[in-house]
Motif scaffolding. Structure first.
Motif, PDB file in Angstrom:
ATOM      1  N   THR A 231      -6.689  10.753  75.194  1.00  0.00           N
ATOM      2  CA  THR A 231      -5.265  11.052  75.348  1.00  0.00           C
ATOM      3  C   THR A 231      -4.672  11.466  74.004  1.00  0.00           C
ATOM      4  OG1 THR A 231      -4.678   8.737  74.984  1.00  0.00           O
ATOM      5  CG2 THR A 231      -4.983   9.448  77.260  1.00  0.00           C
ATOM      6  N   ILE A 232      -3.611  12.268  74.068  1.00  0.00           N
ATOM      7  CA  ILE A 232      -2.932  12.714  72.857  1.00  0.00           C
ATOM      8  C   ILE A 232      -1.905  11.667  72.448  1.00  0.00           C
ATOM      9  CG2 ILE A 232      -1.417  14.487  71.903  1.00  0.00           C
ATOM     10  CD1 ILE A 232      -2.743  16.484  73.756  1.00  0.00           C
ATOM     11  N   ALA A 233      -1.950  11.266  71.182  1.00  0.00           N
ATOM     12  CA  ALA A 233      -1.017  10.259  70.680  1.00  0.00           C
ATOM     13  C   ALA A 233       0.412  10.781  70.756  1.00  0.00           C
ATOM     14  CB  ALA A 233      -1.368   9.905  69.239  1.00  0.00           C
ATOM     15  N   LYS A 234       1.352   9.846  70.888  1.00  0.00           N
ATOM     16  CA  LYS A 234       2.758  10.227  70.999  1.00  0.00           C
ATOM     17  C   LYS A 234       3.257  10.955  69.756  1.00  0.00           C
ATOM     18  CE  LYS A 234       4.096   6.545  74.189  1.00  0.00           C
ATOM     19  NZ  LYS A 234       4.913   5.333  74.393  1.00  0.00           N
ATOM     20  N   ASP A 235       2.677  10.610  68.617  1.00  0.00           N
ATOM     21  CA  ASP A 235       3.117  11.254  67.373  1.00  0.00           C
ATOM     22  C   ASP A 235       2.188  12.391  66.950  1.00  0.00           C
ATOM     23  OD1 ASP A 235       0.928   9.732  66.720  1.00  0.00           O
ATOM     24  OD2 ASP A 235       1.818   8.826  64.926  1.00  0.00           O
ATOM     25  N   HIS A 236       1.432  12.938  67.891  1.00  0.00           N
ATOM     26  CA  HIS A 236       0.465  14.002  67.586  1.00  0.00           C
ATOM     27  C   HIS A 236       1.129  15.187  66.881  1.00  0.00           C
ATOM     28  CE1 HIS A 236      -1.996  17.596  68.397  1.00  0.00           C
ATOM     29  NE2 HIS A 236      -3.026  16.781  68.297  1.00  0.00           N
ATOM     30  N   ASP A 237       2.229  15.697  67.437  1.00  0.00           N
ATOM     31  CA  ASP A 237       2.894  16.867  66.858  1.00  0.00           C
ATOM     32  C   ASP A 237       3.456  16.559  65.474  1.00  0.00           C
ATOM     33  OD1 ASP A 237       2.267  18.358  69.072  1.00  0.00           O
ATOM     34  OD2 ASP A 237       4.225  18.128  70.020  1.00  0.00           O
ATOM     35  N   GLN A 238       3.979  15.353  65.306  1.00  0.00           N
ATOM     36  CA  GLN A 238       4.532  14.958  64.009  1.00  0.00           C
ATOM     37  C   GLN A 238       3.420  14.894  62.958  1.00  0.00           C
ATOM     38  OE1 GLN A 238       6.630  11.223  64.119  1.00  0.00           O
ATOM     39  NE2 GLN A 238       7.047  11.240  61.920  1.00  0.00           N
ATOM     40  N   LYS A 239       2.276  14.332  63.318  1.00  0.00           N
ATOM     41  CA  LYS A 239       1.157  14.254  62.376  1.00  0.00           C
ATOM     42  C   LYS A 239       0.615  15.645  62.064  1.00  0.00           C
ATOM     43  CE  LYS A 239      -0.529   9.564  63.150  1.00  0.00           C
ATOM     44  NZ  LYS A 239      -1.630   8.723  63.645  1.00  0.00           N
ATOM     45  N   ARG A 240       0.572  16.495  63.071  1.00  0.00           N
ATOM     46  CA  ARG A 240       0.106  17.864  62.871  1.00  0.00           C
ATOM     47  C   ARG A 240       1.020  18.583  61.882  1.00  0.00           C
ATOM     48  NH1 ARG A 240       2.246  22.021  64.931  1.00  0.00           N
ATOM     49  NH2 ARG A 240       1.239  24.050  64.894  1.00  0.00           N
ATOM     50  N   GLU A 241       2.328  18.425  62.036  1.00  0.00           N
ATOM     51  CA  GLU A 241       3.281  19.049  61.113  1.00  0.00           C
ATOM     52  C   GLU A 241       3.108  18.515  59.697  1.00  0.00           C
ATOM     53  OE1 GLU A 241       7.226  18.585  62.668  1.00  0.00           O
ATOM     54  OE2 GLU A 241       6.752  19.653  64.515  1.00  0.00           O
ATOM     55  N   GLN A 242       2.835  17.203  59.589  1.00  0.00           N
ATOM     56  CA  GLN A 242       2.614  16.599  58.278  1.00  0.00           C
ATOM     57  C   GLN A 242       1.361  17.187  57.633  1.00  0.00           C
ATOM     58  OE1 GLN A 242       1.382  12.515  58.286  1.00  0.00           O
ATOM     59  NE2 GLN A 242       1.016  12.528  56.085  1.00  0.00           N
ATOM     60  N   ILE A 243       0.302  17.354  58.406  1.00  0.00           N
ATOM     61  CA  ILE A 243      -0.929  17.947  57.887  1.00  0.00           C
ATOM     62  C   ILE A 243      -0.656  19.357  57.385  1.00  0.00           C
ATOM     63  CG2 ILE A 243      -3.217  18.836  58.538  1.00  0.00           C
ATOM     64  CD1 ILE A 243      -3.426  16.389  60.449  1.00  0.00           C
ATOM     65  N   LEU A 244       0.063  20.159  58.173  1.00  0.00           N
ATOM     66  CA  LEU A 244       0.341  21.547  57.783  1.00  0.00           C
ATOM     67  C   LEU A 244       1.183  21.612  56.509  1.00  0.00           C
ATOM     68  CD1 LEU A 244       1.052  23.282  61.224  1.00  0.00           C
ATOM     69  CD2 LEU A 244      -1.066  23.244  59.902  1.00  0.00           C
ATOM     70  N   LYS A 245       2.196  20.770  56.416  1.00  0.00           N
ATOM     71  CA  LYS A 245       3.075  20.784  55.238  1.00  0.00           C
ATOM     72  C   LYS A 245       2.310  20.355  53.992  1.00  0.00           C
ATOM     73  CE  LYS A 245       7.245  21.646  53.838  1.00  0.00           C
ATOM     74  NZ  LYS A 245       7.762  23.014  53.919  1.00  0.00           N
ATOM     75  N   THR A 246       1.513  19.301  54.137  1.00  0.00           N
ATOM     76  CA  THR A 246       0.735  18.809  53.001  1.00  0.00           C
ATOM     77  C   THR A 246      -0.337  19.809  52.605  1.00  0.00           C
ATOM     78  OG1 THR A 246       1.133  16.524  53.706  1.00  0.00           O
ATOM     79  CG2 THR A 246      -0.673  16.894  52.157  1.00  0.00           C
ATOM     80  N   ALA A 247      -1.023  20.370  53.595  1.00  0.00           N
ATOM     81  CA  ALA A 247      -2.076  21.343  53.309  1.00  0.00           C
ATOM     82  C   ALA A 247      -1.500  22.584  52.638  1.00  0.00           C
ATOM     83  CB  ALA A 247      -2.801  21.723  54.599  1.00  0.00           C
ATOM     84  N   ALA A 248      -0.313  23.009  53.042  1.00  0.00           N
ATOM     85  CA  ALA A 248       0.316  24.168  52.404  1.00  0.00           C
ATOM     86  C   ALA A 248       0.517  23.903  50.921  1.00  0.00           C
ATOM     87  CB  ALA A 248       1.645  24.489  53.084  1.00  0.00           C
ATOM     88  N   LYS A 249       0.937  22.701  50.571  1.00  0.00           N
ATOM     89  CA  LYS A 249       1.134  22.344  49.155  1.00  0.00           C
ATOM     90  C   LYS A 249      -0.198  22.328  48.420  1.00  0.00           C
ATOM     91  CE  LYS A 249       3.252  19.042  46.007  1.00  0.00           C
ATOM     92  NZ  LYS A 249       3.410  20.164  45.068  1.00  0.00           N
ATOM     93  N   VAL A 250      -1.214  21.756  49.035  1.00  0.00           N
ATOM     94  CA  VAL A 250      -2.542  21.705  48.395  1.00  0.00           C
ATOM     95  C   VAL A 250      -3.089  23.112  48.194  1.00  0.00           C
ATOM     96  CG1 VAL A 250      -4.940  20.962  48.699  1.00  0.00           C
ATOM     97  CG2 VAL A 250      -3.077  19.395  49.257  1.00  0.00           C
ATOM     98  N   PHE A 251      -3.009  23.949  49.234  1.00  0.00           N
ATOM     99  CA  PHE A 251      -3.509  25.324  49.125  1.00  0.00           C
ATOM    100  C   PHE A 251      -2.718  26.120  48.076  1.00  0.00           C
ATOM    101  CE2 PHE A 251      -4.989  25.314  53.860  1.00  0.00           C
ATOM    102  CZ  PHE A 251      -6.127  24.606  53.505  1.00  0.00           C
ATOM    103  N   ALA A 252      -1.410  25.891  48.026  1.00  0.00           N
ATOM    104  CA  ALA A 252      -0.569  26.606  47.066  1.00  0.00           C
ATOM    105  C   ALA A 252      -0.886  26.174  45.636  1.00  0.00           C
ATOM    106  CB  ALA A 252       0.908  26.369  47.379  1.00  0.00           C
ATOM    107  N   ASP A 253      -1.118  24.875  45.434  1.00  0.00           N
ATOM    108  CA  ASP A 253      -1.361  24.345  44.087  1.00  0.00           C
ATOM    109  C   ASP A 253      -2.787  24.572  43.605  1.00  0.00           C
ATOM    110  OD1 ASP A 253       1.261  23.488  44.027  1.00  0.00           O
ATOM    111  OD2 ASP A 253       0.790  21.395  44.464  1.00  0.00           O
ATOM    112  N   GLN A 254      -3.761  24.357  44.505  1.00  0.00           N
ATOM    113  CA  GLN A 254      -5.166  24.398  44.095  1.00  0.00           C
ATOM    114  C   GLN A 254      -5.876  25.696  44.470  1.00  0.00           C
ATOM    115  OE1 GLN A 254      -7.404  20.969  45.350  1.00  0.00           O
ATOM    116  NE2 GLN A 254      -5.755  19.539  44.884  1.00  0.00           N
ATOM    117  N   GLY A 255      -5.300  26.427  45.418  1.00  0.00           N
ATOM    118  CA  GLY A 255      -5.980  27.598  45.954  1.00  0.00           C
ATOM    119  C   GLY A 255      -6.785  27.204  47.180  1.00  0.00           C
ATOM    120  N   PHE A 256      -6.817  28.070  48.161  1.00  0.00           N
ATOM    121  CA  PHE A 256      -7.514  27.772  49.411  1.00  0.00           C
ATOM    122  C   PHE A 256      -9.000  27.520  49.182  1.00  0.00           C
ATOM    123  CE2 PHE A 256      -9.989  29.389  53.045  1.00  0.00           C
ATOM    124  CZ  PHE A 256      -9.588  28.462  54.014  1.00  0.00           C
ATOM    125  N   ASP A 257      -9.633  28.322  48.356  1.00  0.00           N
ATOM    126  CA  ASP A 257     -11.079  28.206  48.143  1.00  0.00           C
ATOM    127  C   ASP A 257     -11.474  26.882  47.506  1.00  0.00           C
ATOM    128  OD1 ASP A 257     -11.471  30.708  49.225  1.00  0.00           O
ATOM    129  OD2 ASP A 257     -11.450  31.729  47.292  1.00  0.00           O
TER     130      ASP A 257
END
Length: 198
Positions: free
Chosen positions: A4-30
């Motif tokens: 089953t999908i957790a109730k906070d699935h979308d919220q966690k997904r958004e957190q992953i995307l926001k955090t990953a964007a910062k990591v990719f921007a700071d460190q580079g995707f590669d």
């Protein structure tokens, strides 16, 4: 039994995307790894794989979400009853409002898109093209004599507007709403007076 999908699935997904964007921007995707992404998100590596099966999938979702929402926000601005000058001012203001708080996503868009498949890039470029065409149509209405039969000139003028807006994003990332409005009005004034003299 299906998981089953957790109730906070979308919220966690958004957190992953926001955090990953910062990591990719700071460190580079590669250079960024799924291990680093999980650590920065405050979740286990196994947990991040519950949401995304690869770093590439995260990158695509960051850009697809960002550009899709940006395109929809700008292209759906109500311009009815406005003069061409007012349309440009409103569109430019809305673009700068939309850029606020999206510095990492914007940097990833510039530096990371080439890491995606050609099909994914085409999808994302379609969103960008819709946004460019929206501004282009306003400029064409603003100075029809300047751009009659001059597609290259119209494209150059349109991209110059985005160049001015992207300059602001690069050098004034922390600017508030009033500062963005003032700069949007400056861009609009320069553009109005410039394209009518072409």
């Amino acid at each position: 039994m299906a998981r089953t999908i957790a109730k906070d699935h979308d919220q966690k997904r958004e957190q992953i995307l926001k955090t990953a964007a910062k990591v990719f921007a700071d460190q580079g995707f590669d250079r960024a790894s799924m291990t680093v992404l999980a650590k920065e998100c405050g979740i286990s590596k196994a947990n991040i794989y519950h949401y995304y099966d690869s770093k590439d999938a995260i990158l695509y979702d960051i850009l697809e979400t960002y550009l899709h929402e940006l395109r929809d926000r700008i292209c759906n601005v109500d311009l009815s009853g406005l003069t061409p000058e007012q349309k440009l001012q409103k569109a430019v203001r809305e673009i700068l409002y939309a850029y606020q708080g999206a510095d990492d996503e914007h940097r990833v868009q510039i530096s990371g898109m080439n890491a995606l498949t050609e099909e994914q890039q085409q999808q994302l470029r379609g969103y960008q093209r819709d946004l460019v065409n929206f501004v282009r149509d306003i400029l064409k209405e603003l100075a029809p004599d300047s751009f009659s039969g001059a597609k290259d000139k119209l494209r150059a003028a349109t991209m110059s507007v985005f160049g001015m807006l992207n300059w602001y994003y690069m050098w004034n990332t922390g600017a508030g709403t009033k500062a963005r409005e003032d700069y949007a009005d400056l861009v609009s004034t320069l553009t109005v007076h410039g394209v009518r003299r072409l």
